[in-house]
Design a protein around this motif. Sequence first.
Motif, mmCIF file in Angstrom:
data_model
loop_
_atom_site.group_PDB
_atom_site.id
_atom_site.type_symbol
_atom_site.label_atom_id
_atom_site.label_comp_id
_atom_site.label_asym_id
_atom_site.label_seq_id
_atom_site.Cartn_x
_atom_site.Cartn_y
_atom_site.Cartn_z
ATOM 1 N N LYS A 92 13.766 10.515 3.374
ATOM 2 C CA LYS A 92 14.746 9.521 3.834
ATOM 3 C C LYS A 92 14.042 8.353 4.513
ATOM 4 C CE LYS A 92 18.857 9.037 6.777
ATOM 5 N NZ LYS A 92 19.796 9.758 7.690
ATOM 6 N N MET A 93 13.040 8.661 5.365
ATOM 7 C CA MET A 93 12.309 7.602 6.051
ATOM 8 C C MET A 93 11.495 6.764 5.068
ATOM 9 S SD MET A 93 11.850 6.111 8.937
ATOM 10 C CE MET A 93 12.412 7.280 10.183
ATOM 11 N N LYS A 94 10.909 7.412 4.068
ATOM 12 C CA LYS A 94 10.131 6.677 3.069
ATOM 13 C C LYS A 94 11.029 5.710 2.299
ATOM 14 C CE LYS A 94 7.026 7.288 -0.879
ATOM 15 N NZ LYS A 94 6.301 8.271 -1.723
ATOM 16 N N ASN A 95 12.198 6.187 1.884
ATOM 17 C CA ASN A 95 13.123 5.320 1.150
ATOM 18 C C ASN A 95 13.596 4.157 2.009
ATOM 19 O OD1 ASN A 95 12.969 6.946 -1.131
ATOM 20 N ND2 ASN A 95 14.718 8.215 -0.516
ATOM 21 N N GLN A 96 13.687 4.392 3.316
ATOM 22 C CA GLN A 96 14.128 3.336 4.221
ATOM 23 C C GLN A 96 13.056 2.262 4.393
ATOM 24 O OE1 GLN A 96 15.458 4.824 8.010
ATOM 25 N NE2 GLN A 96 15.601 2.804 8.950
ATOM 26 N N MET A 97 11.782 2.662 4.397
ATOM 27 C CA MET A 97 10.697 1.719 4.685
ATOM 28 C C MET A 97 10.038 1.117 3.450
ATOM 29 S SD MET A 97 8.599 3.168 7.980
ATOM 30 C CE MET A 97 7.892 4.555 7.103
ATOM 31 N N ILE A 98 10.192 1.751 2.287
ATOM 32 C CA ILE A 98 9.400 1.358 1.124
ATOM 33 C C ILE A 98 9.617 -0.102 0.745
ATOM 34 C CG2 ILE A 98 11.140 2.148 -0.538
ATOM 35 C CD1 ILE A 98 7.322 2.475 -0.935
ATOM 36 N N LEU A 151 3.095 5.879 1.943
ATOM 37 C CA LEU A 151 4.232 4.975 1.792
ATOM 38 C C LEU A 151 4.022 4.032 0.623
ATOM 39 C CD1 LEU A 151 6.930 3.900 2.861
ATOM 40 C CD2 LEU A 151 5.649 2.439 4.445
ATOM 41 N N ASP A 152 2.828 3.420 0.562
ATOM 42 C CA ASP A 152 2.465 2.572 -0.571
ATOM 43 C C ASP A 152 0.955 2.654 -0.742
ATOM 44 O OD1 ASP A 152 1.314 0.768 1.323
ATOM 45 O OD2 ASP A 152 3.253 -0.201 1.592
ATOM 46 N N ALA A 153 0.383 1.789 -1.558
ATOM 47 C CA ALA A 153 -1.042 1.878 -1.869
ATOM 48 C C ALA A 153 -1.925 1.684 -0.647
ATOM 49 C CB ALA A 153 -1.401 0.853 -2.941
ATOM 50 N N ASN A 154 -1.397 1.029 0.388
ATOM 51 C CA ASN A 154 -2.229 0.688 1.543
ATOM 52 C C ASN A 154 -1.752 1.329 2.845
ATOM 53 O OD1 ASN A 154 -4.520 -0.989 2.438
ATOM 54 N ND2 ASN A 154 -2.978 -2.057 3.685
ATOM 55 N N THR A 155 -0.634 2.050 2.803
ATOM 56 C CA THR A 155 -0.007 2.505 4.047
ATOM 57 C C THR A 155 0.392 3.973 3.978
ATOM 58 O OG1 THR A 155 0.933 0.276 4.250
ATOM 59 C CG2 THR A 155 1.762 1.964 5.761
ATOM 60 N N HIS A 156 0.135 4.688 5.072
ATOM 61 C CA HIS A 156 0.628 6.051 5.267
ATOM 62 C C HIS A 156 1.447 6.072 6.562
ATOM 63 C CE1 HIS A 156 -2.699 6.665 2.473
ATOM 64 N NE2 HIS A 156 -2.198 7.861 2.190
ATOM 65 N N PHE A 157 2.223 7.130 6.753
ATOM 66 C CA PHE A 157 3.023 7.232 7.983
ATOM 67 C C PHE A 157 3.314 8.692 8.284
ATOM 68 C CE2 PHE A 157 6.290 7.725 4.833
ATOM 69 C CZ PHE A 157 7.294 8.480 5.444
ATOM 70 N N TYR A 158 3.697 8.943 9.509
ATOM 71 C CA TYR A 158 4.331 10.224 9.832
ATOM 72 C C TYR A 158 5.493 9.977 10.773
ATOM 73 C CZ TYR A 158 1.736 10.797 14.362
ATOM 74 O OH TYR A 158 1.209 10.660 15.635
ATOM 75 N N VAL A 159 6.489 10.864 10.681
ATOM 76 C CA VAL A 159 7.664 10.813 11.553
ATOM 77 C C VAL A 159 7.312 11.510 12.858
ATOM 78 C CG1 VAL A 159 10.076 11.498 11.835
ATOM 79 C CG2 VAL A 159 9.228 10.788 9.583
#
Length: 392
Positions: A92-98, A151-159
């Motif tokens: 859900k967070m990935k879809n929100q930020m992508i 998240l994308d080719a240049n970005t990762h994330f964690y909740v």
Amino acid sequence: MSDDMLNNIAKTLNVAPDVVRARADEVLAEQGPAWKNAGRSDEDCFILALRVAGRNITSENARMRRAGADTYEGMFISVPRPKEWGKILYNKMKNQMISAPQEVRMALVNSGSVILFEDNHDGSYTRLSAEMFGFGAESDVSALPNHTMQLDANTHFYVVWDKNNPTFPSGDANFKYGAPRPQDERERTCLFYGRKHGDNELSLIKVSGSGKSADRQFPTFTPLNIPLKTGRNGRCYINADVSIPTINPDLANIFSGSPLDIIGGLIGDDNMLPNLSALRQYYDTHNGTDGWWDRTCATVTEVIHIDPRDKGGAILVCGDIDITSMAGTIDVYCDEIPSFGVGTKLLIHGQAWRSREDEDRMTVNGWWAFDEVQQMVTPDFTDEPVSEGWEA
């Protein structure tokens, strides 16, 4: 001699002799051939199996005491699939930020909801974090923490697991504060109808488990004993290492009737459907009302087909008992190949829902077979090669 030993072990351990015998039979099936090859007689093998079974039960009881668990007796009436809350939240967070602009992403960072990692393409990453977590607004790290998602080719994330409480009420540091929430976070809440050993009254008990405990699978509408940690407000908790059920058919005597006789009183007679065709009216009547997401229903179906599952077990395809019914079929997933065949009656208990194609469906969380029809031939679900085309 062996019968006297069995009774003495059962009396010492405060369990039924049948429980000790069943555990001894399991040991005998596993170790018996080796003991016989060593020259042991059948009597000696059974005595050895009793001793091993007794030690195993003693060890399990010790683990149960250390875990603070109590023995419960009864049956599970609902064992749903685990809810994968971690996976749901991350997706859900990935879809929100992508597709969100950088300003929106940084707003989530500054609020403490997520922590971003920008790839520097030199083996390091720039961590973007809310300053309250103590990392600094920007800092370099040499590796990504566990549970990060790309998240994308240049970005990762964690909740962030917990952004509000630096400490527990006790004053100890909160290990969840600023830490990544696990992606594999799982939870399961089952319904158990029974009582604590030694009590008289039966009641419906919510039994919860998370993480590895949520992976524990239990048979439904099967009398059994199980160690559970007693909680408050009629709730118990599963311990992955301790909560191992022991099937005990003698416990059927504590119930006032068969599952078919008592299920209506447990879930409410208005939730006991006459057939699958009644699912549509039931859904239209109750969908959106208070308690809908926890509401369950039950009905009686007939097994019309048995399919193999890719990872073992079978799928029972169930249809309405009324052959003139136009209702769709319901799939019931079994971890093992059933001992009964097509034509067997199946009481199913679960939750009603409607598909996007406007089909009324039911997620089955518990089932009980009765009026069983024996299989003519045991189905073979092994992965044997199948020849293609006509034989010459």
